[in-house]
Design a protein around this motif. Structure first.
Motif, PDB file in Angstrom:
ATOM      1  N   VAL A 492       0.857  -1.197   0.000  1.00  0.00           N
ATOM      2  CA  VAL A 492       0.000   0.000   0.000  1.00  0.00           C
ATOM      3  C   VAL A 492       0.883   1.234   0.000  1.00  0.00           C
ATOM      4  CG1 VAL A 492      -1.896  -1.174   1.162  1.00  0.00           C
ATOM      5  CG2 VAL A 492      -0.171   0.019   2.512  1.00  0.00           C
ATOM      6  N   SER A 493       0.378   2.290  -0.594  1.00  0.00           N
ATOM      7  CA  SER A 493       1.180   3.507  -0.754  1.00  0.00           C
ATOM      8  C   SER A 493       1.074   4.453   0.430  1.00  0.00           C
ATOM      9  CB  SER A 493       0.757   4.238  -2.027  1.00  0.00           C
ATOM     10  OG  SER A 493      -0.616   4.602  -1.948  1.00  0.00           O
ATOM     11  N   LYS A 494       0.065   4.288   1.266  1.00  0.00           N
ATOM     12  CA  LYS A 494      -0.122   5.181   2.414  1.00  0.00           C
ATOM     13  C   LYS A 494      -0.432   4.364   3.657  1.00  0.00           C
ATOM     14  CE  LYS A 494      -3.424   7.520   0.519  1.00  0.00           C
ATOM     15  NZ  LYS A 494      -4.499   8.523   0.316  1.00  0.00           N
ATOM     16  N   PHE A 495       0.151   4.776   4.765  1.00  0.00           N
ATOM     17  CA  PHE A 495      -0.120   4.093   6.024  1.00  0.00           C
ATOM     18  C   PHE A 495      -1.582   4.262   6.414  1.00  0.00           C
ATOM     19  CE2 PHE A 495      -0.267   3.778  10.642  1.00  0.00           C
ATOM     20  CZ  PHE A 495       0.336   2.549  10.832  1.00  0.00           C
ATOM     21  N   ASP A 496      -2.173   5.373   6.018  1.00  0.00           N
ATOM     22  CA  ASP A 496      -3.588   5.608   6.340  1.00  0.00           C
ATOM     23  C   ASP A 496      -4.481   4.514   5.778  1.00  0.00           C
ATOM     24  OD1 ASP A 496      -3.014   7.816   7.767  1.00  0.00           O
ATOM     25  OD2 ASP A 496      -3.620   9.275   6.245  1.00  0.00           O
ATOM     26  N   ASP A 497      -4.036   3.856   4.657  1.00  0.00           N
ATOM     27  CA  ASP A 497      -4.840   2.758   4.103  1.00  0.00           C
ATOM     28  C   ASP A 497      -4.930   1.610   5.099  1.00  0.00           C
ATOM     29  OD1 ASP A 497      -5.156   4.228   1.819  1.00  0.00           O
ATOM     30  OD2 ASP A 497      -3.476   3.290   0.757  1.00  0.00           O
ATOM     31  N   LEU A 498      -3.801   1.299   5.740  1.00  0.00           N
ATOM     32  CA  LEU A 498      -3.832   0.250   6.764  1.00  0.00           C
ATOM     33  C   LEU A 498      -4.696   0.658   7.953  1.00  0.00           C
ATOM     34  CD1 LEU A 498      -0.108  -0.991   6.906  1.00  0.00           C
ATOM     35  CD2 LEU A 498      -2.023  -1.974   5.631  1.00  0.00           C
ATOM     36  N   VAL A 499      -4.617   1.925   8.327  1.00  0.00           N
ATOM     37  CA  VAL A 499      -5.404   2.409   9.460  1.00  0.00           C
ATOM     38  C   VAL A 499      -6.894   2.263   9.182  1.00  0.00           C
ATOM     39  CG1 VAL A 499      -5.994   4.460  10.825  1.00  0.00           C
ATOM     40  CG2 VAL A 499      -3.615   3.992  10.239  1.00  0.00           C
ATOM     41  N   ARG A 500      -7.299   2.624   7.971  1.00  0.00           N
ATOM     42  CA  ARG A 500      -8.735   2.518   7.629  1.00  0.00           C
ATOM     43  C   ARG A 500      -9.184   1.056   7.644  1.00  0.00           C
ATOM     44  NH1 ARG A 500      -7.619   7.074   4.329  1.00  0.00           N
ATOM     45  NH2 ARG A 500      -6.883   5.736   2.613  1.00  0.00           N
TER      46      ARG A 500
END
Length: 541
Positions: A492-500
């Protein structure tokens, strides 16, 4: 699997940051030198106009800025402290010794109080029409509550926003790099700083609290500065003009209780040809705060002789006499012989006569006075009725020799500014309000500075440290050997994707510290999502 990305904070270049800080410092310095209020150590003050004494230049509710000066001159518009009326904004008309004669542009008389240089707060240098009315409406209890709630809401919403992020591309690490971390320590946030980092759960709560505290301090400070240490309130002034008429006439032994006829007695024509009338006039304050001064005027007595058919003639008893005190005495003699001769002449000329005539003693007072600094006009006219026939002059039943007339005006008084909280009776004073506002602002700024320093320290420790500080509640430390990488591996390109994803599934994010950096994984059936952070280079000395 495609290229992976890492997260970094978006922040301005150091040169731009220094430039902004310098501009703000210069602006604050200019504000302090030019506009700092006297209540916080500056030389600038301001007032909100009330009344129409300076129209058309200033109208009700204008904001007027004042600046203190070493000397003042004729023509200056100055605000000065009157010991009775409080703060007054009028124009200097001329110098009288060490005092100034002032007058409102819309007034015909000079102010009673003559100010010295020490009494003057400052000279008007600028005015903004209508601002006072707008601020006055904001200072009502309902609007103040709404403004406070709005400010708190905006501040809390702004503080809860996390720092903006951008993506920086970097080369995908090989899975073989997922080994236990004992060769290169990845960055870890300072333990003391973690709770204060902006964007972390604790940091969001504290930043919102400090923002609310700052907003409350600014609102309280604005109220304190706009009100000042004192408040001006209207003060009703009640006064009364009293006129008491007495008379005496010649008597005969045994005719009256006293040797002569006195007030209330009939005057018999067979005994007396003249009546001496005396008017006692007084101007009195009904309440203790109505102080009478500068009384000037004239008083006179007249006698009006009239008949039932409307005929009348006026005779002057006492000509107009000047007085310059709150009380005065005026005496005059009415000749009954002259009155009867006038009536006889009229009856001869007109051929009409009456058994009784009316004689009214008219008391007239005109002048000016000052009641607690407020000029008033005196205009009192009263009369006492008598009946006259061929045998006697007697007072009409029901007529009063003592008569009065009340009046009122209003002034303003300055008193310490106090708000009482009704349920508990707690009093909020100006000093308390100023201290609380300053303390709130200082604590809020200090707290925000600490949070900024903590965030900056964590940023410098690296993106991994920032992630651990902000999302510690979602991270589960683990070793690569404990992870089952079965299925597809997706970067994934953004850590926020994992957070969501973690919050959507109520799962956790696995955190591995490896030689190639920090790895964050979200394991789901058939697929594992990976986000990698490069390690910070170690500097060897």
């Amino acid at each position: 699997m495609g290229d992976l990305s890492r997260l970094t904070l978006r922040r301005p270049p150091p040169i731009l940051t220094g430039l902004i800080a310098g501009v703000l410092l210069v602006a604050l310095s200019l504000f302090w030198v030019v506009l700092a209020p006297t209540v916080v150590g500056g030389s600038f003050s301001y007032v909100f106009t009330a009344g129409n004494s300076m129209e058309p230049l200033y109208t009700q509710g204008d904001l007027v800025f004042l600046r203190s000066a070493d000397r003042y001159a004729t023509g200056d518009n100055v605000a000065f402290n009157d010991p009775v009326q409080g703060l007054i904004l009028h124009r200097i008309r001329e110098r009288e010794g060490d005092r100034w004669l002032t007058r409102g542009d819309n007034r015909q008389q000079d102010d009673v109080f003559k100010a010295t240089d020490a009494d003057i707060v400052g000279r008007a240098v600028l005015h903004v029409p209508g601002v006072g009315r707008m601020i006055g409406s904001l200072q009502t209890p309902s609007n103040t509550i709404l403004l406070t709630l709005a400010t708190v809401f905006i501040a809390a919403a702004g503080a809860s926003r996390s720092t903006s992020l951008r993506r920086v591309r970097w080369t995908r690490p090989h899975l073989a790099g997922l080994v236990a971390q004992d060769q290169l320590a990845s960055a870890v946030p300072q333990r003391w700083a973690a709770p204060f980092v902006l964007g972390s759960p604790g940091g969001n709560t504290m930043s919102a609290a400090f923002a609310v505290l700052l907003a409350v301090g600014v609102i309280l400070g604005t109220i304190a500065v706009s009100h000042g240490p004192t408040e001006t309130k209207p003060l009703p002034l009640l006064f009364e003009q009293r006129a008491v008429l007495d008379y005496t006439a010649k008597g005969a032994p045994g005719l009256y209780d006293a040797p002569a006829a006195t007030s209330g007695d009939p005057v018999f024509a067979a005994v007396a040809d003249e009546v001496l009338f005396t008017l006692k006039y007084s101007l009195e304050g009904v309440v203790s705060n109505a102080l009478i001064s500068d009384v000037k005027g004239t008083a006179k007595l007249d006698a009006e002789v009239s008949a039932a058919n409307g005929w009348k003639r006026t005779l002057n008893i006492a000509p107009a006499a000047q007085f310059n005190s709150p009380t005065t005495l005026l005496s005059g003699t009415l000749s009954l012989r002259q009155v009867r001769d006038l009536i006889a002449q009229t009856e001869t000329l007109s051929g009409v006569g009456f058994a009784q005539y009316r004689v009214r003693i008219i008391e007239s007072v005109k002048g000016t006075a000052v009641v607690t600094g407020k000029p008033i006009d005196l205009n009192l006219q009263k009369s006492v009725g008598f009946q006259l026939d061929k045998n006697q002059l007697s007072i009409v039943a029901g007529e009063s020799l003592a008569q009065g007339e009340g009046g009122s005006t209003a002034t303003t008084i300055s008193k310490p500014w106090v708000i009482t909280v009704p349920p508990i009776g707690f009093q909020i004073t100006y000093d308390w309000l100023r201290f609380t506002s300053i303390l709130s602002v200082v604590l809020a700024i200090a707290g925000l500075i600490v949070m900024g320093v903590a965030t900056r320290i964590t940023e410098r420790a690296g993106e991994a440290a920032l992630i651990e500080a902000r999302y510690a509640d979602l991270l589960v430390p683990t070793d690569a050997d404990a992870i089952d990488f079965g299925g597809q591996l997706v970067g994934v390109s953004k850590f926020d994707d994992l957070v969501r994803m973690a919050r959507r599934t109520q799962g956790s994010i696995l955190h591995c510290r490896a030689f190639v950096g920090d790895q964050y994984l979200m394991v789901e059936p058939g697929v594992t999502y990976l986000y990698s952070v490069r390690p910070r280079a170690r500097v060897t000395k």
